[in-house]
Design a protein around this motif. Sequence first.
Motif, PDB file in Angstrom:
ATOM      1  N   LEU A 325      46.771  28.069  49.760  1.00 21.17           N
ATOM      2  CA  LEU A 325      48.140  28.118  49.280  1.00 21.17           C
ATOM      3  C   LEU A 325      48.840  29.303  49.929  1.00 21.17           C
ATOM      4  CD1 LEU A 325      47.343  27.621  45.482  1.00 21.17           C
ATOM      5  CD2 LEU A 325      48.387  25.900  46.977  1.00 21.17           C
ATOM      6  N   PRO A 326      50.162  29.301  49.987  1.00 22.31           N
ATOM      7  CA  PRO A 326      50.872  30.454  50.557  1.00 22.31           C
ATOM      8  C   PRO A 326      50.576  31.732  49.769  1.00 22.31           C
ATOM      9  CG  PRO A 326      52.352  28.578  50.352  1.00 22.31           C
ATOM     10  CD  PRO A 326      51.099  28.203  49.631  1.00 22.31           C
ATOM     11  N   ASP A 327      50.473  32.836  50.473  1.00 18.16           N
ATOM     12  CA  ASP A 327      50.180  34.118  49.833  1.00 18.16           C
ATOM     13  C   ASP A 327      51.232  34.479  48.789  1.00 18.16           C
ATOM     14  OD1 ASP A 327      48.000  34.256  51.484  1.00 18.16           O
ATOM     15  OD2 ASP A 327      48.859  35.736  52.859  1.00 18.16           O
ATOM     16  N   THR A 328      52.503  34.192  49.099  1.00 16.50           N
ATOM     17  CA  THR A 328      53.570  34.529  48.150  1.00 16.50           C
ATOM     18  C   THR A 328      53.447  33.701  46.869  1.00 16.50           C
ATOM     19  OG1 THR A 328      55.007  32.964  49.333  1.00 16.50           O
ATOM     20  CG2 THR A 328      55.204  35.311  49.901  1.00 16.50           C
ATOM     21  N   TYR A 329      52.981  32.459  47.006  1.00 12.30           N
ATOM     22  CA  TYR A 329      52.781  31.614  45.820  1.00 12.30           C
ATOM     23  C   TYR A 329      51.672  32.187  44.946  1.00 12.30           C
ATOM     24  CZ  TYR A 329      51.684  27.576  42.905  1.00 12.30           C
ATOM     25  OH  TYR A 329      51.456  26.746  41.829  1.00 12.30           O
ATOM     26  N   ILE A 330      50.566  32.633  45.572  1.00  9.75           N
ATOM     27  CA  ILE A 330      49.459  33.220  44.813  1.00  9.75           C
ATOM     28  C   ILE A 330      49.933  34.478  44.090  1.00  9.75           C
ATOM     29  CG2 ILE A 330      47.154  34.256  44.961  1.00  9.75           C
ATOM     30  CD1 ILE A 330      46.641  32.468  47.395  1.00  9.75           C
ATOM     31  N   ALA A 331      50.741  35.289  44.782  1.00  8.29           N
ATOM     32  CA  ALA A 331      51.260  36.517  44.166  1.00  8.29           C
ATOM     33  C   ALA A 331      52.114  36.192  42.938  1.00  8.29           C
ATOM     34  CB  ALA A 331      52.062  37.317  45.178  1.00  8.29           C
ATOM     35  N   GLU A 332      52.968  35.184  43.048  1.00  2.31           N
ATOM     36  CA  GLU A 332      53.804  34.793  41.911  1.00  2.31           C
ATOM     37  C   GLU A 332      52.969  34.209  40.776  1.00  2.31           C
ATOM     38  OE1 GLU A 332      57.061  35.213  41.205  1.00  2.31           O
ATOM     39  OE2 GLU A 332      57.020  36.517  42.967  1.00  2.31           O
ATOM     40  N   PHE A 333      51.905  33.473  41.134  1.00  2.00           N
ATOM     41  CA  PHE A 333      51.008  32.920  40.124  1.00  2.00           C
ATOM     42  C   PHE A 333      50.320  34.038  39.345  1.00  2.00           C
ATOM     43  CE2 PHE A 333      46.992  31.178  38.612  1.00  2.00           C
ATOM     44  CZ  PHE A 333      47.400  29.984  38.018  1.00  2.00           C
ATOM     45  N   ILE A 334      49.858  35.079  40.052  1.00  2.00           N
ATOM     46  CA  ILE A 334      49.243  36.235  39.392  1.00  2.00           C
ATOM     47  C   ILE A 334      50.234  36.890  38.439  1.00  2.00           C
ATOM     48  CG2 ILE A 334      48.376  38.584  39.770  1.00  2.00           C
ATOM     49  CD1 ILE A 334      47.171  37.544  42.417  1.00  2.00           C
ATOM     50  N   LYS A 335      51.456  37.088  38.927  1.00  2.00           N
ATOM     51  CA  LYS A 335      52.484  37.745  38.121  1.00  2.00           C
ATOM     52  C   LYS A 335      52.763  36.960  36.834  1.00  2.00           C
ATOM     53  CE  LYS A 335      57.134  39.714  38.610  1.00  2.00           C
ATOM     54  NZ  LYS A 335      58.292  39.888  39.536  1.00  2.00           N
ATOM     55  N   LYS A 336      52.701  35.652  36.920  1.00  2.00           N
ATOM     56  CA  LYS A 336      52.987  34.791  35.779  1.00  2.00           C
ATOM     57  C   LYS A 336      51.807  34.692  34.814  1.00  2.00           C
ATOM     58  CE  LYS A 336      54.140  29.979  34.663  1.00  2.00           C
ATOM     59  NZ  LYS A 336      54.378  28.616  35.222  1.00  2.00           N
ATOM     60  N   GLU A 337      50.575  34.636  35.339  1.00  3.70           N
ATOM     61  CA  GLU A 337      49.405  34.281  34.533  1.00  3.70           C
ATOM     62  C   GLU A 337      48.551  35.469  34.084  1.00  3.70           C
ATOM     63  OE1 GLU A 337      48.610  31.298  33.416  1.00  3.70           O
ATOM     64  OE2 GLU A 337      50.258  30.244  34.435  1.00  3.70           O
ATOM     65  N   ILE A 338      48.603  36.586  34.796  1.00  4.03           N
ATOM     66  CA  ILE A 338      47.661  37.692  34.546  1.00  4.03           C
ATOM     67  C   ILE A 338      48.419  38.930  34.093  1.00  4.03           C
ATOM     68  CG2 ILE A 338      45.803  39.100  35.477  1.00  4.03           C
ATOM     69  CD1 ILE A 338      45.167  36.108  35.461  1.00  4.03           C
ATOM     70  N   ASP A 339      47.999  39.511  32.993  1.00  7.78           N
ATOM     71  CA  ASP A 339      48.593  40.745  32.477  1.00  7.78           C
ATOM     72  C   ASP A 339      48.069  41.932  33.286  1.00  7.78           C
ATOM     73  OD1 ASP A 339      49.544  42.908  31.069  1.00  7.78           O
ATOM     74  OD2 ASP A 339      48.769  42.266  29.118  1.00  7.78           O
ATOM     75  N   LEU A 340      48.930  42.539  34.069  1.00 13.94           N
ATOM     76  CA  LEU A 340      48.553  43.677  34.902  1.00 13.94           C
ATOM     77  C   LEU A 340      49.155  44.986  34.401  1.00 13.94           C
ATOM     78  CD1 LEU A 340      48.579  42.211  38.523  1.00 13.94           C
ATOM     79  CD2 LEU A 340      46.614  42.845  37.124  1.00 13.94           C
ATOM     80  N   THR A 341      49.570  45.010  33.148  1.00 10.47           N
ATOM     81  CA  THR A 341      49.940  46.293  32.553  1.00 10.47           C
ATOM     82  C   THR A 341      48.663  47.116  32.376  1.00 10.47           C
ATOM     83  OG1 THR A 341      49.675  45.524  30.275  1.00 10.47           O
ATOM     84  CG2 THR A 341      51.842  45.206  31.312  1.00 10.47           C
ATOM     85  N   PRO A 342      48.749  48.444  32.383  1.00 10.83           N
ATOM     86  CA  PRO A 342      47.542  49.244  32.137  1.00 10.83           C
ATOM     87  C   PRO A 342      46.829  48.850  30.853  1.00 10.83           C
ATOM     88  CG  PRO A 342      49.300  50.643  32.935  1.00 10.83           C
ATOM     89  CD  PRO A 342      49.909  49.288  32.723  1.00 10.83           C
ATOM     90  N   LYS A 343      47.581  48.613  29.793  1.00 13.15           N
ATOM     91  CA  LYS A 343      46.989  48.197  28.518  1.00 13.15           C
ATOM     92  C   LYS A 343      46.278  46.852  28.665  1.00 13.15           C
ATOM     93  CE  LYS A 343      48.239  47.463  23.625  1.00 13.15           C
ATOM     94  NZ  LYS A 343      47.847  46.042  23.475  1.00 13.15           N
ATOM     95  N   GLY A 344      46.912  45.904  29.346  1.00 15.03           N
ATOM     96  CA  GLY A 344      46.316  44.589  29.534  1.00 15.03           C
ATOM     97  C   GLY A 344      45.040  44.644  30.355  1.00 15.03           C
ATOM     98  N   ILE A 345      45.037  45.459  31.415  1.00 12.71           N
ATOM     99  CA  ILE A 345      43.845  45.614  32.252  1.00 12.71           C
ATOM    100  C   ILE A 345      42.704  46.227  31.450  1.00 12.71           C
ATOM    101  CG2 ILE A 345      42.874  46.863  34.221  1.00 12.71           C
ATOM    102  CD1 ILE A 345      45.696  46.679  35.507  1.00 12.71           C
TER     103      ILE A 345
END
Length: 387
Positions: A325-345
Motif C-alpha cells: 500500500l502507499p506509505d502515506t496511506y499506511i501513515a494515515e491508517f496508523i494515525k486513525k487506528e493507533i493511540d500514539l499519545t505518551p499515555k496510550g503508548i
Amino acid sequence: MSYLFTSESVSEGHPDKIADQISDAVLDAYLSKDKNSRVACETFVTTNYVLIGGEVKSKCKISDAEIMEIARKTIREIGYTKPEYLFEANLCHIENKLHKQSGDIAKGVDKGGAGDQGMMFGYATSETPQYMPMPLMFAHSIVKRLADIRKKEPELIPYLRPDAKSQVTIEYNGKIPKRVHTIVVSTQHDPKYRNKIITQSVIKKDILEHVTKKVIPSEYLDSKINYHINPTGSFEIGGPHGDSGLTGRKIIVDTYGGKAPHGGGAFSGKDPTKVDRSGAYAARHLAKNIVAAELADECLIQVAYAIGVDQPVSIYVNTFGTGKLPDTYIAEFIKKEIDLTPKGIIERLKLRRPIYRKTAAYGHFGRDDAEFSWEKLDLVKIFKKAH
C-alpha cells in the motif's frame, strides 16, 4: 546488486554498557516502588569510580546507600569481581548526585504530554526471523555467547574477562543476505591461564570453535570469511579502567546497527514519559507488525513530539518500495487506528514495569523476552485490515 553492510555490538562488560545497566537498574528500583516515578538517570564509570546523576520525581525515596548497592549489584552481576580489573564491585567508589526533577518539565508531563520534544524511529525487515538486520543480530549473538561462556561454561574458554566487542559484515545481493563476509571480535582476556600465556592464536581458535560456529548458521559461513580476532594482539586492560563509560553512548548498538536512523536521544535511565524511549519502542512495535502483516518487506517509521503536547506532530512511513500500500496511506491508517499519545503508548506496551535493566545490553529490539512488549505481534490483525 551486491554490496556489504556492517554492524557492531558490545558486551555487557563494555564500559558504556555498564553505565547503561546501572542507569536502568536505578530506574527499575524507582518503578518497583512507585510505577509513576519519573527518572532521568545518567552514569559515568572509570577506574574504580562510578558517578550517578540526574533527575527524579517519585513518591518513594531511595537512599544513597540503596543506590550504591544497586550499582554494586549490577557491576557484580556483569562480572567485575576481581581487584586486578581495577574496577571491582565491592571496591569502586560510588557517588550519587540524583536530584529532584525540574518543575518546568513536570508540568508538561502532568497534563499527559510528552516529556520532551524530539523524533524517534522504528524499523523492521523480513531478512531475519526477529525482523531485524542480520549483521546486528549476528554481532549481538557473538558477544552474548562470550558472556554466556564466561558465566555458565567457563571451562570452554577459561580466560575470558567481561569486556568485548564484535562486528559482522554481511554480503547482500539486492535485499537478500547471502553470506558473512567479515567477522571482528575483540575480547578481554587474562594474560595467563594455568601458567600458559594466552596468545592471539589460542584466542582465535577458541572463538571460532566455541563462539562463531555456535551462533551463526552454517549456511552463511564459508572458507572465504575474513576473521579479525583480537587484531591488536593482547586485550588484557579493559572495562572502565581501559576506557571510561557513559550512559547513552551506544545508541546504534541499542537499535538497528546503522541500518536505520536513530532519533535525537538515547534510552537507558529514562522512564517511559520520555518519548525518546517510549516513542522509539512504539515505532518499532508498529514497524515490526507492519512487516509481519505482510504490508511490506521493510519498514521505517518516524514519530515526532513537542514537549507537553500529547499527539505526535508528525508520523512518517517509508517501506523502501516494498509496500503493498502507499506509505502515506499506511501513515494515515496508523494515525486513525493507533493511540500514539505518551499515555496510550505507556498503557498499550505496559511500560511502567521495572523491566529496563535487561534492555540495557544486547539491544532493545529483536528479542523474545516476555517483558519486551514492543516485540509482540499483537497488531498484525489490525494492520491486515488496511488492505
